[in-house]
Design an enzyme around this catalytic site. Structure first.
Site, PDB file in Angstrom:
ATOM      1  N   ARG A   1       0.822  -1.205   0.000  1.00 48.99           N
ATOM      2  CA  ARG A   1       0.000   0.000   0.000  1.00 48.99           C
ATOM      3  C   ARG A   1       0.854   1.252   0.000  1.00 48.99           C
ATOM      4  NH1 ARG A   1       0.168   3.825   2.764  1.00 48.99           N
ATOM      5  NH2 ARG A   1      -0.099   2.766   4.755  1.00 48.99           N
TER       6      ARG A   1
ATOM      7  N   PHE B   1       8.549  10.626  -3.629  1.00 55.89           N
ATOM      8  CA  PHE B   1       8.224  11.902  -3.008  1.00 55.89           C
ATOM      9  C   PHE B   1       9.305  12.254  -1.998  1.00 55.89           C
ATOM     10  CE2 PHE B   1       6.004  14.331   0.354  1.00 55.89           C
ATOM     11  CZ  PHE B   1       5.329  15.291  -0.391  1.00 55.89           C
TER      12      PHE B   1
ATOM     13  N   LEU C   1      10.612  14.538   0.669  1.00 55.15           N
ATOM     14  CA  LEU C   1      10.433  15.649   1.617  1.00 55.15           C
ATOM     15  C   LEU C   1      11.330  15.469   2.846  1.00 55.15           C
ATOM     16  CD1 LEU C   1       8.868  18.191   2.601  1.00 55.15           C
ATOM     17  CD2 LEU C   1       7.186  16.646   3.592  1.00 55.15           C
TER      18      LEU C   1
ATOM     19  N   THR D   1      10.153   6.122   0.121  1.00 53.92           N
ATOM     20  CA  THR D   1       9.607   4.922  -0.512  1.00 53.92           C
ATOM     21  C   THR D   1       9.721   5.047  -2.028  1.00 53.92           C
ATOM     22  OG1 THR D   1       8.038   4.667   1.309  1.00 53.92           O
ATOM     23  CG2 THR D   1       7.521   3.511  -0.748  1.00 53.92           C
TER      24      THR D   1
ATOM     25  N   ASN E   1      -1.689  15.172   3.063  1.00 51.19           N
ATOM     26  CA  ASN E   1      -3.071  14.996   3.495  1.00 51.19           C
ATOM     27  C   ASN E   1      -3.779  13.932   2.681  1.00 51.19           C
ATOM     28  OD1 ASN E   1      -3.915  16.437   5.734  1.00 51.19           O
ATOM     29  ND2 ASN E   1      -3.715  18.364   4.605  1.00 51.19           N
TER      30      ASN E   1
ATOM     31  N   ARG F   1      -7.397 -23.819  16.409  1.00 47.47           N
ATOM     32  CA  ARG F   1      -6.450 -24.228  17.437  1.00 47.47           C
ATOM     33  C   ARG F   1      -7.210 -24.754  18.651  1.00 47.47           C
ATOM     34  NH1 ARG F   1      -1.049 -25.526  18.282  1.00 47.47           N
ATOM     35  NH2 ARG F   1      -0.430 -24.976  20.393  1.00 47.47           N
TER      36      ARG F   1
ATOM     37  N   GLY G   1       2.944 -18.885  20.914  1.00 50.57           N
ATOM     38  CA  GLY G   1       4.268 -19.050  20.351  1.00 50.57           C
ATOM     39  C   GLY G   1       4.277 -19.166  18.834  1.00 50.57           C
TER      40      GLY G   1
ATOM     41  N   GLU H   1       4.452   9.824   7.836  1.00 53.66           N
ATOM     42  CA  GLU H   1       3.463  10.832   7.449  1.00 53.66           C
ATOM     43  C   GLU H   1       2.760  11.396   8.692  1.00 53.66           C
ATOM     44  OE1 GLU H   1       1.432  10.158   3.929  1.00 53.66           O
ATOM     45  OE2 GLU H   1       3.094   9.030   3.037  1.00 53.66           O
TER      46      GLU H   1
ATOM     47  N   ASP I   1       2.229  10.989  17.966  1.00 53.03           N
ATOM     48  CA  ASP I   1       2.259  12.078  18.944  1.00 53.03           C
ATOM     49  C   ASP I   1       2.177  13.444  18.265  1.00 53.03           C
ATOM     50  OD1 ASP I   1       2.396  10.387  21.098  1.00 53.03           O
ATOM     51  OD2 ASP I   1       4.552  10.564  21.366  1.00 53.03           O
TER      52      ASP I   1
END
Lengths: 427, 427, 427, 427
Positions: A124, A163, A165, A201, A282, A310, A383, A406, A410
C-alpha cells in the site's frame, strides 16, 4: 475500465480465511444479519460503483498480490510489476480527474488502499506514493504541460514516482529542510538541486522524483519533478536502505542530489512553502487511514480462523475462551469505527468540507488502533506467532511503521491539541 | 572462576550508550545520587560476589556478544560458539551445585541472564535452555550417574542440550502430549521414543535432547535424555524452523522421533508426570523474569540516547518533550520494579520459600511490562525505528516472543487467578 | 508501647473478607504456600517489631476505624477522635526519634499508613498530615524549643496540625506562592502573615498550622508554626471545603491569613526556600506510596470475596470467569510489586540512600497502579458497585485524589524525566 | 411540536464553556473550518429537523436542567418535574409513532439523549427508562388498548414508568429470574405477581411498572404493566436505594411484589421469553450509546476551558503542555468516532438493518471510551477535580455506572465474541 479489469481476474477469491461463519446469535425471525467482517454495515454507505471497485481491488490483491508477499517480505524485495498491474486495472491515482485517471470518489480510492493493505502495508505504501503523493501532487500543483507529460503514464504504472520531503535530520519538522535549489550558473532556465532526502519509498526505482527544496535566494520551499533519465551522472543517487524491520515488501531509499540540473519547467509553477507537500501528505494520510483498517481486518480474520482451529485443554477451540473473545471483539469494534470515520472524512473531502485536522485525527486514530489491536490479536497465536507464515507478525511490524510515518502519532495529537486549544505545543 | 574470566575481558565496556549523565536534579548538598540506570538502587541488595559476577557477565556480553548480534539476527544465524565462551566464563548452569558448576545464588544467575538479554533475548534463550531447562533438569531429577555424565561438559559449553516438551498441537496444555515411549520389542532395558516436538530452542545443534513422553503402558509422563550420537539413522530428525519474526539470533527447530531407541539408563529415575518439566520451566521462567529486564533496560538506554541526540523543532533535543519524557519515566519505573521483584523471588527461592505461582507472577509481569514499554520507547525513534541498526525493533520483536513462551501471558494470569480464587478457569 | 496498645484491642480482627482461602494449587508435597494476600512474601522482609506494629495497626484500623468510615464518608465528616486514638496507640509520627515518638523504622511507619488506608485514604491523609508533614517538618527543621513544645502533644494526638503550602493558583508550582510574611510594624520579633492556602487537609480542626510564606524583604520561602489559639480574631480563618467527591472521610479546608501576627520564635530557624516543604512532602509521599497499596489490597480482597459469592449463568461463581480472574491477577501483581518497592525505598531512606526522585517514582507508580486496578476491580461488582456498601467506589474515588495530590502523576513523570535526561520539561 | 417547544426557551444558551475558539490552524484561504466540538463534522449527516430537535433539547438541558443538577446530585434527589417538562417539549418517546409521540428519527431521539446526558447521565437514565424501556416496550408489544391507555400520558410526562427486569441475584443473566406470575386463585383474568427487582431506575416514583416474570405454569417469561394505583396495600413496595456513588441525580429503587394482583389485560399479549425485555434494552442501549457521548463532550469542553484558564509554571496556561493536549486530543477523537457510530446504527435501525450485536458493539465501546477519556480528562484538573463544582467527577462516577448497566461491558464483549466466533463463552 474497472469492468474490464475485473474480468481479467476470473479466479474465485481465496476464501480460506472466511470459514465458519457463525449462525445468527439470538434471532429466530429472518431479520438483518450481523456480519463480523462489517459489524456496522458500512457497505450500506457505498455506491454500486464503489462496491464494484472494491471488489475488483480485493480480488486482484488476494489473487495476485497475496501469493507474492511472504517471500517478498523475507527477501526485502519489492516487485515493481505490481504498480504496472495496478495501473492496468486503473487503480493508480484513481480519484484524480482526467489525464487517464479514473476519477472515482475518495471513498472508492480509500477502498482500494484498504484492499491493498489487507495484503501488506508495504504494498500500500508503494501505491500511496505513486497515487497520492506524486500523482496527487502533480494533479494539484502541476502546470497543464506537467500533468499531460507525467500523469497518463504514471496512471498506467509505466512511469514510477517518489516523493522527497523528509531529510535525515528533519522528520516531524520539514520546515527546517536543508535541500536547496540555486540558479544554474550557466544554463538559463535551470536550477541546481542539492541535498539529501531519506526514508523515501520507491526512490531507488523511481523515474520521476518529486523533490521539495528551498530556493537559495528566497528561502521559500518549492517542488521539483526530477527526471532520472535527464540527470547527469553523479548528480543523483538513490541508494536503497536495507535491513528494515517493517515494510520490507516495499522499497525505501535515499535521494542524494549534488548540483543536479533541473529545468524550471519541471518546477511547480505556483505553490510555495509547506502547503504544497502538506496537501500531498493529506491526501496520502487519507489513504493510510483507510488502508490500515484493511491490515487490521486481515489480522482479525486470521486470528479468528486460528482461534477456531487451534484446540487446547480438552480439545476446545481457543475461540471459546473469554480472554480470546475479548481480543476479537475489541479488534472488530475498532476496525468498524475506523472504517466509518474514514468514509465520513472521505465524503467530506469530496464535498470540500474536510480539513487537515480531520485527516490528522483519523490518520492517528486508525493507525494507533490498528497497531494496538494487531498486537493484541497476535497474542492469540501464542508461540506460533513467531512463524512468518501466520502473517500477523508482518502486519504488526508494518503497522508500527505506519504509525510513525506521514506524521508520527504524537505529532498528530499535538496538531489536534493545537486545533482544540489554539495553542501550539511542539516546542 | 569468575575472576579469571573477568581478567580475560580486559577491554573497557563500550559506553557509548551511557553518555550525558544528567546532573543531580535539585540537590545542592552531597546526598545520595539518583541513578537512572538503577532507579531503586537495587544494587544495594547484591553481594560483592553477585556484583562481580554481574560485571563479568555484562562485560562479556557487551564486548563479545553485542558485536555479533545485528548480523546474526539478519541472517537468522545462531553462533554456537557463544555457549562455549559462556562455559569458559563459568556462566552456564551457574546456580547449580557441584559437577563443575559455579554454585552461585539464584540472583547471580539472574544477573547473568539480564546481562545476556541486554544484548538479545535470543542469546538469553539459548543460554536458558542449556542452563535452566536441561542442566537444571538433570541436576534436579538425574541419577548421580546421569549428572556426572552430562553436567560437567554441559557446564563448559562443550555439550549442548535442548528441552523437548511442547508439541505442535499442545502448547499451553502439555498434559495432552502425544509423544510416547514404548518398551523396545527386542532390546531389553530400552524404550522406543516416537513423537514430534516443536519450537525447540537449540534442537538442531543439541547433542543431548531432554524429551518428555508418555509411557505407553501407564500414560505417565517421563523424561529421557536422548543422545544424538547414539540415535540410529532415521530415528531422530531435528529440522530447523526458519523465517521467524523474533528471536532470530537463536536457533529453533523441531524434534522428530520415530521409534528412537533410548536406554532406560537415560530416563530420569523418579520424576513422573508434569512436575518434572514444570520444575525445569519454573527455573527457566525465573531467568526470563530477570532477563527481560535487561532487554528493557537496553531499550531505555538507547531511547534516552536517541532522544538526547535527535533534534527537531528549533533544534531542541526531543528529550525535552513531555510526551517523550513520560515514555522514559514509565519504562524506568517498570524496569526498576521488575528487577526488584526478580531479586525478591530469587532470594525466596534460595531460601526454599518460592512457589510456582510467584514465578508465574513475575514471569508474566516482567515480560508484559518489558514488551509494553519497549514498544512505547520505540515510538521515540519515529520513522528511524524501522532501521535495524537502532536495535529497538529487534528487542520489541524478541520480547513479544518471551511473552508467549514458557507460559503465555494469559495462561499465567489464569494460574494466578486459580491461586487467588481456588477455581481454575482454563476450560 | 505497641504491645500495650495491642492489648487494648482484644477483639478478634474481622475476617469476613478473608474467606475461602484456596488450597495450594498444584503442589503435592508440603512446600511453601502461595499467599494471595502477600504474593511475593514481602512479610519475609520485615522485622519482628515491624510485623507486630503492622498487626497492631491493622487490628485497630479494622476494629475501630472501619465501622465508622461508611457513615463518615456519606456525611463528609471527619472524626478527630481518630487522631487521638492513634496517638494513644503510638501510631503518630512513629518513625521520629525522641520527643515522645516511637522511633520505629520507615518501613514500620509505612505499614501503619497501609493499615489505615486499607480502611480509607481520607483517614490516612489525616494521619499523614499530622505525622509526616507537620510532625516530620518540625522534627526536621524545628528548633529544640519548637520540638519540645509541639511534638509530644502532637504524638499523643492531643494537638492537631495542618500543612499550608498549596495556594489557589499554585498547585504543581509552589515556588510561585503569593503568601507573604512582613515585619510587624510595631511588635518586635513578630511577622504578619497574609495569604490564602487551599486544599489543606485538617485545616479547620488544626491547632497548629505550618504555613509556608515568602519573606517580603527577601522573597525567600520560610516556614511558620501558626498557633490558632494565639491568633487575634479576624486574622486567621480556616473554612472547610465541602462537597468533595473523594476523601470525604477527611476534612479539608482553606487557610486565610490576614496580617496574622506570628512570633519569630515560631519560624523554622534555618530552612529556607522549597527544600523545607519538599522535605516534608517527600516524607508524606513515602507514606502515600505505602498507603495506597493498602487501599488496593482492600479492593482486591473485596472483589475476590464478591466474585466468589456472586453467581451468574448456571449458578457459577463469577470468580470462575477468565475476564474476572485476569482482573484479580493484575491487581494482585501490582499490589505486590508496589509493596516491594515501598519497602525498598523505605530501607534506603533509613540508610540515608534514598533520593527524592525515588520517592517520586514510587509515589507516582503506586498511586497510578492502585487507581487503575481499583477501577478494574470495580467492574467485577457490575451494577452493584454503585452501592456504597461495597466500599470499592469509595476507594476508587479516594485513589483518584491520591494520584493528584502531593505531586500530580504527570508532574512526577516529568520529575523523573528530568532525572533521566537532565532536561526539565515543565514549561 | 418542537418549534413550539423551542420558542418557550428563549433565553440564550449558556456559552461560558465555549470560550476561546481557536483560529484555524494552518489555512490561509477560506476553506472549511475545523470544529473541535464536532471534529468529524457529523452535523453534516443530520437533517434540518434533527438539527432543530437537537438545538431545542440542548437549550432546554443547558438552561433548565444544568442549574439543578449540582444540588440534586449532592442531595441524591431526583426532580420528577423534569420528566413533565420534557414531556411538554415532546422529548419523551420521541421516536415512537402515534399515540401522542413525535415520531422522529432514531438519530433525533439519540440527539435528545446526548443533550440530556451532556448535563447528567442520571437525568438521561430517568428519561431512557420512560422513553425507551417503558414507552418503547408498550409501543412494541402492547395491545392497541394498552398503547392508547398508557402512551399519551407517558409522552406528556404525566404518567411515569419503570422497567423491572434485573433481580438481586440475576444481573447479567436475566433468564434465571425468580419473579413469578401465578393464576389468581379466586379472581378470573388475574395473576398474582411475586418477586423482587432491584436497581430499578424510577421505581419509587413510577405510576406504571413494567415487570417481567415467569409464568408459574409454563416457566415462560411474560411482561406485565403493574399500575401502582390499583395495587392493594402490601402487595407492592418500591423502596428507594440510597447512598449511591453514581447517578445520584436519578432515583433508583427496588420493586417488591407480594402476590400483587394484575389483570391479564395488563399483560403483553404476544411476546414471550427474553425477546421482549431484550428488545426494550436494545432501544435503551441505542440511547445510551448516543447519550454517553454527550457526557464525554461535556467533560472535554470543561477540561479544555480549565486548561485554558489554569496557569502554572511561568504563568503558562496548562493547555500548552503536551501531556494535557494529548488527553484533549484523545477525548475529542473518541467522542467524534462514537457519535459517528451512533448515527450509523441509528440510521440502520430506521432502515430495519440494525442487529442487536451492532447495538451491543456501540453501547460497549461508547460507554468504555466515554469513561476512559472522562477519567483521563479529570487528571487535567489536578487536585481541583475533587471539588464537585467542576462537574467532571460527577460525570466520571456516572459513566462508570453506564458501563455496567444494560449489559456490563465484558458481557457485551462476549456477545460480540459469540457473534464473531459462533461460540458462546458466558459459562
Amino acid at each position: 475500465m474497472f469492468c474490464q479489469a475485473a474480468r481479467r481476474c476470473s479466479r474465485p477469491v481465496a476464501t480460506t480465511l472466511r470459514l465458519a461463519r457463525p449462525k445468527r446469535s439470538y434471532a429466530s425471525t429472518a431479520g438483518p444479519m450481523f456480519d463480523w467482517e462489517d459489524p456496522l454495515a458500512t457497505k450500506t454507505l457505498l455506491t454500486e460503483e464503489e462496491l464494484a471497485i472494491s471488489e475488483t481491488a480485493e480480488r486482484y490483491c488476494q489473487e495476485r498480490m497475496l501469493p507474492r508477499v511472504l517471500q517478498a517480505y523475507r527477501d526485502e524485495h519489492y516487485d515493481a510489476a505490481i504498480l504496472t498491474e495496478m495501473g492496468e486495472l486503473g487503480l493508480l491515482g484513481a480519484n484524480l480527474e482526467g489525464y487517464g485517471c479514473a476519477g472515482v470518489s475518495t471513498v472508492a480510492s480509500g477502498l482500494i488502499t484498504r484492499a491493498v493493505e489487507r495484503v501488506d502495508s508495504g504494498y500500500r505504501s508503494g501505491m500511496s506514493v505513486q497515487s497520492s503523493l506524486v500523482m496527487g501532487g502533480i494533479h494539484a500543483f502541476g502546470s497543464t504541460e506537467q500533468k499531460e507529460r507525467f500523469l497518463p503514464s504514471m496512471a498506467q504504472g509505466k512511469m514510477l514516482g517518489c516523493f522527497g520531503l523528509t531529510e535525515p535530520n528533519h522528520g516531524s519538522d520539514p520546515g527546517s529542510m536543508e535541500a536547496t535549489a540555486r540558479p544554474h550558473p550557466s544554463k538559463s532556465g535551470y536550477v541546481l538541486l542539492s541535498g539529501a532526502k531519506t526514508w523515501i519509498t520507491n526512490s531507488p526505482i523511481a523515474d520521476v522524483l518529486m523533490v521539495w527544496a528551498k530556493m537559495q535566494e528566497t528561502g521559500k520551499i518549492r517542488g521539483f519533478l526530477v527526471e532520472r533519465k535527464n540527470c547527469p551522472t553523479g548528480t543523483l543517487e538513490t541508494p536503497p536502505i536495507k535491513n528494515k524491520n517493517g515494510l520490507r515488501a516495499s522499497i525505501t531509499g535515499m535521494i542524494q542530489l549534488d548540483d543536479c540540473p533541473v529545468p524550471l519547467a519541471n518546477m511547480f509553477p505556483d505553490v510555495e512553502g509547506l502547503s504544497g507537500p502538506f496537501t500531498c501528505l493529506n491526501s496520502a494520510r487519507m489513504g493510510i487511514a483507510f488502508g490500515v483498517m484493511g491490515a487490521l481486518e486481515d489480522c482479525l480474520a486470521r486470528a479468528r480462523t486460528y482461534a477456531l482451529e487451534r484446540r487446547q485443554f480438552k480439545n476446545n477451540p481457543i475461540a471459546k475462551y473469554q480472554l480470546v473473545q475479548k481480543k476479537l471483539s475489541d479488534a472488530a469494534t475498532d476496525a468498524s469505527y475506523g472504517v466509518l470515520a474514514a468514509i465520513q472524512v472521505s465524503r467530506l473531502k469530496d464535498e470540500g468540507k474536510a480539513t487537515p485536522e480531520m485527516i490528522s485525527l483519523i490518520k492517528r486514530q486508525n493507525c494507533d488502533r490498528a497497531l494496538v489491536n494487531a498486537r493484541t490479536l497476535q497474542e492469540i497465536f501464542g508461540g506460533n506467532a513467531v512463524s512468518d507464515e501466520y502473517a500477523i507478525g508482518r502486519h504488526v511490524a508494518n503497522l508500527f511503521v505506519t504509525q510513525t510515518y506521514e506524521g508520527q502519532s504524537d505529532i498528530h495529537s499535538l496538531i489536534l491539541g493545537r486545533a482544540i486549544t489554539g495553542i501550539q505545543a511542539f516546542v
